[in-house]
Design a protein around this motif. Structure first.
Motif, PDB file in Angstrom:
ATOM      1  N   TYR A 105      51.542  28.096  33.454  1.00  0.00           N
ATOM      2  CA  TYR A 105      49.651  27.999  34.280  1.00  0.00           C
ATOM      3  C   TYR A 105      49.040  28.646  33.616  1.00  0.00           C
ATOM      4  O   TYR A 105      48.076  28.882  33.344  1.00  0.00           O
ATOM      5  CB  TYR A 105      50.941  28.935  35.005  1.00  0.00           C
TER       6      TYR A 105
ATOM      7  N   VAL B   7      47.489  24.721  40.574  1.00  0.00           N
ATOM      8  CA  VAL B   7      47.397  26.479  39.862  1.00  0.00           C
ATOM      9  C   VAL B   7      46.464  26.262  40.608  1.00  0.00           C
ATOM     10  O   VAL B   7      45.140  26.552  40.831  1.00  0.00           O
ATOM     11  CB  VAL B   7      47.760  25.555  38.281  1.00  0.00           C
TER      12      VAL B   7
ATOM     13  N   ALA C  59      47.313  26.979  30.949  1.00  0.00           N
ATOM     14  CA  ALA C  59      47.144  26.608  31.483  1.00  0.00           C
ATOM     15  C   ALA C  59      45.506  26.665  31.745  1.00  0.00           C
ATOM     16  O   ALA C  59      44.258  25.735  31.394  1.00  0.00           O
ATOM     17  CB  ALA C  59      47.387  25.198  32.451  1.00  0.00           C
TER      18      ALA C  59
ATOM     19  N   ALA D 286      43.949  22.526  35.483  1.00  0.00           N
ATOM     20  CA  ALA D 286      44.331  23.796  35.897  1.00  0.00           C
ATOM     21  C   ALA D 286      44.728  23.533  37.403  1.00  0.00           C
ATOM     22  O   ALA D 286      45.560  23.327  38.131  1.00  0.00           O
ATOM     23  CB  ALA D 286      44.453  24.590  35.546  1.00  0.00           C
TER      24      ALA D 286
END
Length: 324
Positions: free
Chosen positions: A183, A199, A186, A194
């Motif tokens: 995460y 996320v 990203a 993301a």
């Protein structure tokens, strides 16, 4: 598992050095090189994996250093408990700064300047209030014992900082393979993309700041245990922030071993520069600046990128042979 084995080999090799030499010069070099590695790894968590460049990581370093010494001098705490408190307090400062910055969408140069500003604010506060010793600073009494985290030889400090570096390496290895690390990377690569896949960039960057602050606070606590003195300039000055970020950038951001390689290379370079131009104060900062410019121009992925390219070529060559 490959990263775990590599970390274990690193710990065994470095941890065995005091068994082969009792030279104060050698052990002091190893200790300070590991200390530089810890600072670089702490910055790498936020700057390398998270893409959030900080120019004020001395904020967390100084917080950890002052909490470590104040807990012992003013409250009579055990140094080992003070270390935990120092890391926790630095993490809390990271939580505050991260929440305030990311809540208003600060990133890039704006976030870098905010961290620099907070470090300067903390420096001015430490200069002004009496419980930090104001401009005089605070001194830690010398009481050599393992329980007091003060060792008769540099070997004890080498093992102590090696333990802290090992924790930092394990955190970095976890970031490389965990969902949270995915995460975080990203968000670094494309925050909007993301967010589109579910996320939460705010929380991801916030917890990365907390992790980075805790590791940096451990570096500050270690520093004050070794040198037994801290003042606002040492705690919150720009030198520590520069050392942390340059080590990670030179070695290779967002990698496991890049900050270790970069910190070691810079430490060797600093020692050589100090021996050659010791009469010129601040020359090491000039050298750091020149090295950083050259790395950004010619090796944007850092020194570690050279090794990565070599391994990729070897893998490609071996696959080609197998295909033939």
């Amino acid at each position: 598992m490959k990263d775990v084995r590599a970390i274990a080999v690193f710990v065994l090799l470095v941890g065995s050095i005091p068994f082969f030499t009792d030279s104060g010069v050698v052990l002091n070099f190893v200790m300070m090189a590991l200390y530089a590695c810890l600072l670089a790894q702490a910055w790498n968590v936020l700057g390398g994996f998270g893409g959030q460049f900080s120019f004020g990581h001395a904020l967390f370093f100084g917080t950890g250093a002052y909490v470590q010494v104040m807990a012992q001098v003013h409250a009579g705490w055990n140094p080992w408990l003070s270390l935990v408190l120092a890391m926790g307090t630095s993490a809390a400062v990271g939580l505050f700064v991260g929440a305030l910055s990311f809540r208003y969408g600060l990133k890039g140069s704006y976030f870098a300047l905010v961290t620099l500003a907070f470090a300067e604010v903390f420096r001015i506060v430490a200069l002004s209030v009496p419980f930090t010793g104001a401009g005089v600073g605070l001194m830690l009494p010398l009481r050599e014992s393992v329980g007091n985290m003060q060792f008769a030889s540099r070997a004890g400090y080498v093992w102590l900082i090696l333990g802290l570096v090992t924790v930092a390496l394990c955190v970095t290895a976890w970031l490389r393979h965990s969902r949270f690390g995915a995460y975080l990377q990203a968000v670094r690569d494309n925050e909007d993309a993301a967010r589109a896949i579910g996320v939460n960039p705010f929380l991801v960057k916030l917890w990365a700041t907390v992790l980075s602050g805790a590791l940096m606070g451990a570096g500050g606590a270690f520093y004050v245990q070794v040198f037994q003195y801290i003042d606002p300039g040492l705690a919150f000055g720009p030198h520590t922030s520069v050392e942390a970020l340059v080590g990670a950038i030179v070695g290779g951001m967002g990698t496991l071993w890049g900050p270790v390689v970069g910190a070691l290379a810079l430490h060797v370079l600093a020692d050589v520069t100090r021996n050659l131009f010791g009469q010129l104060p601040g020359i090491n900062m000039v050298v750091y600046g020149c090295v950083l410019v050259l790395i950004v121009m010619f090796l944007p992925r850092g020194v570690g990128g050279i090794g990565q390219r070599w391994f990729k070529r070897q893998d490609s060559a071996s696959q080609t042979k197998e295909g033939a």
